[in-house]
Motif scaffolding. Sequence first.
Motif, mmCIF file in Angstrom:
data_model
loop_
_atom_site.group_PDB
_atom_site.id
_atom_site.type_symbol
_atom_site.label_atom_id
_atom_site.label_comp_id
_atom_site.label_asym_id
_atom_site.label_seq_id
_atom_site.Cartn_x
_atom_site.Cartn_y
_atom_site.Cartn_z
ATOM 1 N N LEU A 212 48.511 48.273 32.413
ATOM 2 C CA LEU A 212 47.216 48.139 33.059
ATOM 3 C C LEU A 212 46.197 48.589 32.023
ATOM 4 O O LEU A 212 46.106 49.768 31.693
ATOM 5 C CB LEU A 212 47.140 49.032 34.312
ATOM 6 N N LYS A 213 45.474 47.588 31.457
ATOM 7 C CA LYS A 213 44.568 47.882 30.344
ATOM 8 C C LYS A 213 43.152 47.874 30.875
ATOM 9 O O LYS A 213 42.616 46.812 31.191
ATOM 10 C CB LYS A 213 44.769 46.830 29.252
ATOM 11 N N ALA B 286 37.947 45.247 28.884
ATOM 12 C CA ALA B 286 39.053 45.723 28.045
ATOM 13 C C ALA B 286 39.812 44.586 27.390
ATOM 14 O O ALA B 286 40.728 44.823 26.602
ATOM 15 C CB ALA B 286 40.010 46.568 28.892
ATOM 16 N N TYR C 134 42.946 41.747 38.504
ATOM 17 C CA TYR C 134 43.212 42.204 37.135
ATOM 18 C C TYR C 134 43.608 41.029 36.247
ATOM 19 O O TYR C 134 43.067 40.835 35.162
ATOM 20 C CB TYR C 134 44.317 43.270 37.151
ATOM 21 N N ASP D 69 49.987 52.438 42.194
ATOM 22 C CA ASP D 69 50.193 51.294 43.095
ATOM 23 C C ASP D 69 50.776 50.098 42.339
ATOM 24 O O ASP D 69 51.663 49.408 42.825
ATOM 25 C CB ASP D 69 48.873 50.885 43.765
ATOM 26 N N PHE D 70 50.267 49.857 41.155
ATOM 27 C CA PHE D 70 50.762 48.726 40.358
ATOM 28 C C PHE D 70 52.175 49.008 39.834
ATOM 29 O O PHE D 70 53.030 48.136 39.836
ATOM 30 C CB PHE D 70 49.819 48.449 39.176
ATOM 31 N N ARG E 27 27.694 47.093 34.573
ATOM 32 C CA ARG E 27 28.355 48.367 34.240
ATOM 33 C C ARG E 27 29.062 48.941 35.461
ATOM 34 O O ARG E 27 28.637 48.740 36.598
ATOM 35 C CB ARG E 27 27.334 49.400 33.751
ATOM 36 N N LEU F 131 44.408 42.990 44.380
ATOM 37 C CA LEU F 131 43.929 43.769 43.233
ATOM 38 C C LEU F 131 44.582 43.292 41.946
ATOM 39 O O LEU F 131 43.940 43.160 40.909
ATOM 40 C CB LEU F 131 44.265 45.256 43.429
ATOM 41 N N VAL G 186 36.560 49.346 44.583
ATOM 42 C CA VAL G 186 37.540 49.471 43.506
ATOM 43 C C VAL G 186 37.832 48.108 42.898
ATOM 44 O O VAL G 186 37.971 47.966 41.683
ATOM 45 C CB VAL G 186 38.838 50.123 44.042
ATOM 46 N N ARG G 187 37.883 47.087 43.750
ATOM 47 C CA ARG G 187 38.187 45.754 43.240
ATOM 48 C C ARG G 187 37.085 45.247 42.309
ATOM 49 O O ARG G 187 37.367 44.656 41.257
ATOM 50 C CB ARG G 187 38.382 44.800 44.413
ATOM 51 N N LEU H 91 37.414 47.137 39.105
ATOM 52 C CA LEU H 91 38.569 46.638 38.353
ATOM 53 C C LEU H 91 38.206 45.351 37.618
ATOM 54 O O LEU H 91 38.565 45.154 36.454
ATOM 55 C CB LEU H 91 39.753 46.417 39.304
ATOM 56 N N ALA H 92 37.459 44.477 38.302
ATOM 57 C CA ALA H 92 37.059 43.221 37.671
ATOM 58 C C ALA H 92 36.213 43.494 36.426
ATOM 59 O O ALA H 92 36.466 42.952 35.353
ATOM 60 C CB ALA H 92 36.290 42.358 38.673
ATOM 61 N N LEU I 141 45.416 53.336 41.151
ATOM 62 C CA LEU I 141 45.681 51.957 40.718
ATOM 63 C C LEU I 141 46.970 51.892 39.886
ATOM 64 O O LEU I 141 47.811 51.012 40.076
ATOM 65 C CB LEU I 141 44.532 51.448 39.852
ATOM 66 N N SER J 254 38.337 45.648 33.621
ATOM 67 C CA SER J 254 39.430 44.966 32.921
ATOM 68 C C SER J 254 38.847 43.851 32.056
ATOM 69 O O SER J 254 39.337 43.587 30.960
ATOM 70 C CB SER J 254 40.495 44.445 33.886
ATOM 71 N N ASP J 255 37.783 43.212 32.544
ATOM 72 C CA ASP J 255 37.100 42.214 31.722
ATOM 73 C C ASP J 255 36.619 42.861 30.423
ATOM 74 O O ASP J 255 36.746 42.291 29.342
ATOM 75 C CB ASP J 255 35.902 41.645 32.494
ATOM 76 N N ASN K 19 40.800 38.767 35.182
ATOM 77 C CA ASN K 19 39.774 39.323 34.311
ATOM 78 C C ASN K 19 40.269 39.765 32.942
ATOM 79 O O ASN K 19 39.481 39.902 32.023
ATOM 80 C CB ASN K 19 39.071 40.481 35.016
#
Lengths: 411, 487
Positions: free
Chosen positions: A61-62, A17, B212, A100-101, A86, B208, A6-7, A10-11, A97, A14-15, B215
């Motif tokens: 969270l974008k 986005a 975020y 949790d955030f 990808r 996490l 997941v991490r 996410l990297a 996510l 989010s990069d 990135n």
Amino acid sequence: MAVLSVREKLAILSDAAKYDASCASSGSTKRDSLRSGGIGSTEGSGICHSYAPDGRCISLLKILLTNFCIYDCSYCINRSSSNVRRARFAVEEVVKLTMDFYRRNYIEGLFLSSGVIRSPDETMGEMVEVARRLRIEEKFGGYIHLKTIPEASAELIERAGFYADRLSINVELPTDESVKKLAPEKKPETIRLSMAKLRRKIEEKAEPTMQSRRRERFAPGGQSTQMIVGADKTSDDGILRASARLYGSYHLRRVYYSAFSPIPDSSSALPLRRPPLMREHRLYQADWLMRFYGFSQPEILAGSSDGMLDLAIDPKLAWALRNRGRFPVDVNRAEREALLRVPGLGAKVVDRIIETRRYRRLRLEDLGRLCNSVAKVRPFIVAEGWSPGALTDKAGLRQAITRSCEQLSLF
Amino acid sequence: MASTQLNLATHLVRLDSETDFAGWRDAARRLATNDIRPESVAWQVPDSECRVDDLPAAKPDARLVVPRDFIDRAETVICHCDPERFGFLYRLLWRLRSEPMLLSIASDPDIRKLEAMEKAVHRDIHKMRAFVRFRKIGEGTDERYVAWFEPDHFIVERNADFFVRRFTGMRWTILSPHASADWNGERLAIGPGAGKRDAPAEDDAEALWRTYFENIFNPARLKVKAMQREMPKKYWRNLPEASLIPDLIAGADKAASAMIDRMPTTPAPHHAKVKAKHWPTPGPSDVVAPEAEDIPELREEAKGCRRCPLWRDATQTVFGEGPENADVVFVGEQPGDQEDLAGKPFVGPAGRIFDSILDDAEIDRRKVYVTNAVKHFKFEPRGKRRIHSKPNAGEIQACRWWLDKELDLIKPNLVVALGATAAQSLLGKAVPITKMRGDVIQREDGLRVFLTIHPSFILRIREQEDKEAERERFLKDMRKVKQLMAA
């Protein structure tokens, strides 16, 4: 292909986005979790929970659901010909996510966008499913912004509007010609039609229904869009013209300007240079003039030679210097509309002036206490005991103002 | 300073806590109704060692009226950390007795100060909402979220309800040096202050979150000052992501140039496959489409019309609608705001009035063909509205191409020109509509054109009586049309 954690996803996602400028979480209906016993609230204005060193706020969270994409838009890092890594989130991973955030108070909610895989409906369907699970299963009351896929079916868009606070579709570029050139598979006609449909739906749902007299929920935060600046040759006047059309035609809450940013592995169709950040800033200021200061689009740049906003001074000051015949304005008598056009007087200051002058005649020093920089205002106003005389028409006025404003900004 | 003031003061007020608004309000009432001047009052909160003075009771018959607004604002300002705030608020109250409009004088130095203090408290409240970071402890039924936060002002109590509204379904505690707030899922409890060590250590989500943060940052857009203005360094020590900032800034230049330097590479391996599958090459576009043989084909063709520049700002082409064998064709001016969105003619306010009059004239709208002289909406954007603007002769001329084709295919018995633009398009020249209203003009090709006004004219009449009269006149025109249709 190795399974990504997941991490790692996410990297990557989010990069992918980060070129989307919108992060707003404002303008929706008031909502809290007291009744539902769930998590999440929106109270009108959004909250920025952090700031990235690029100066942009982090409120949502974008992320992208996936950066696989069948389109090949040359300005986009996720275009099908790009060599970027990808990844693809599962629906439940995005839901977890977000929750949790949110529980740790990192974010106001979720801004979910996606590359298009296989078909627009399949992608849109998954995005709607994320929103549905958040709202129904997690009793999530925070903000949800979904980027809709223009070709998606009407039913999916309707469901998206039921769960989301805001929907958006990017116009991408200010003119149809540029879209056709840089995003050959996107159809400007479809984007317009989608926006038109959204506006009609939002207006239709805002009417109380006959039976229940209650309003149905449909994207209470309205719709927005983004336009990339600097990837094509359109002038600022042309960009503002496109915005004025979008605000008027589709009642957008916001048009975001995203200075074209060089992207890794970029297409040869694009300029390889740093984003014109100041140009982006000036466009936002001009956009404010249209939305809150009563300026019509054509007059913002009327009289300028090249249709470009001045990078050195803000658009209102630039307009005032070109229209000195309309000044000075008497702060003790002038109408609100005229006061709003004085450089250095914001909408809030104007309201205070109007309230105060019911009881007191305002002097220059009173104004000094009300606004940030009296040096900028002084040449354009008449106050009790103050008249600018020949100052308003002085040849070196522009230099004098910029110099004194620079000095002020030192502390 | 403070001690001098104490000595001069004849009255000392001891409040229960830093945010004891009820205590301040009670004391202020007693002082003001007894005409005790602000200079002779000193205010204290519990920690300070000092003598206690008894205040006189409020005079029961004395009137003390302040604006509601003042109470609200004083409640905010009492949370400010300035030790002089109690006396300052009392001074304002004192002034309000003789200057009831004081709060509206934004240029008054005391009001400026009030505003500045309010703003500071609001900002602190806002930043607490933004920068509180919960950490999770325990699992299952023991799950709790605990945060450590250091506000500038005494705002924890005032802000606690916000966190209740937001995190109702969660058990949480916010610790701060001055006070703590605890929500057990049912009740909110405000407790004493705590220390940073009372808060739990970092949890799994922080890694996490940092991923975020790292990135979502675009190194090509470094704006450190803008970041620090909104997220001052004093908050950084309690934000898990802040430790990354120095390295991100230091590396930004390199990362950005790396982005720019990386030359465009050859397309990704799967690209060709994607292209072949999803984007079949369209047929050659320069082949001239065969002449449209019916209305649906014509409508399809008109979608991409570029005969004049009006397509640029409009949403879509609004083509005519109705049966292809209609006896009568109604021609309006151009689509309006609603028509442009819906893609159908006569669906807006003017369309509705048109429909209702046709109904009264017993003309079945389903049996007539309705179209416009110009098929794209022409407007000026003004804020969130579009102001209709009249098509010019060039635009009318360009669009006549479509209208002629529509008439060719339908071959109606009669055409009704609704308004001057329609008449100009149908007759090829401008005619005075008000003068010639109700006339039937036969064109060279034999087509009969009935002249009348556009129904939107009725909408623009303000006086109800005149409006009714105009509606009657239009109804009469439509009855005539019905007769002519049959003829």
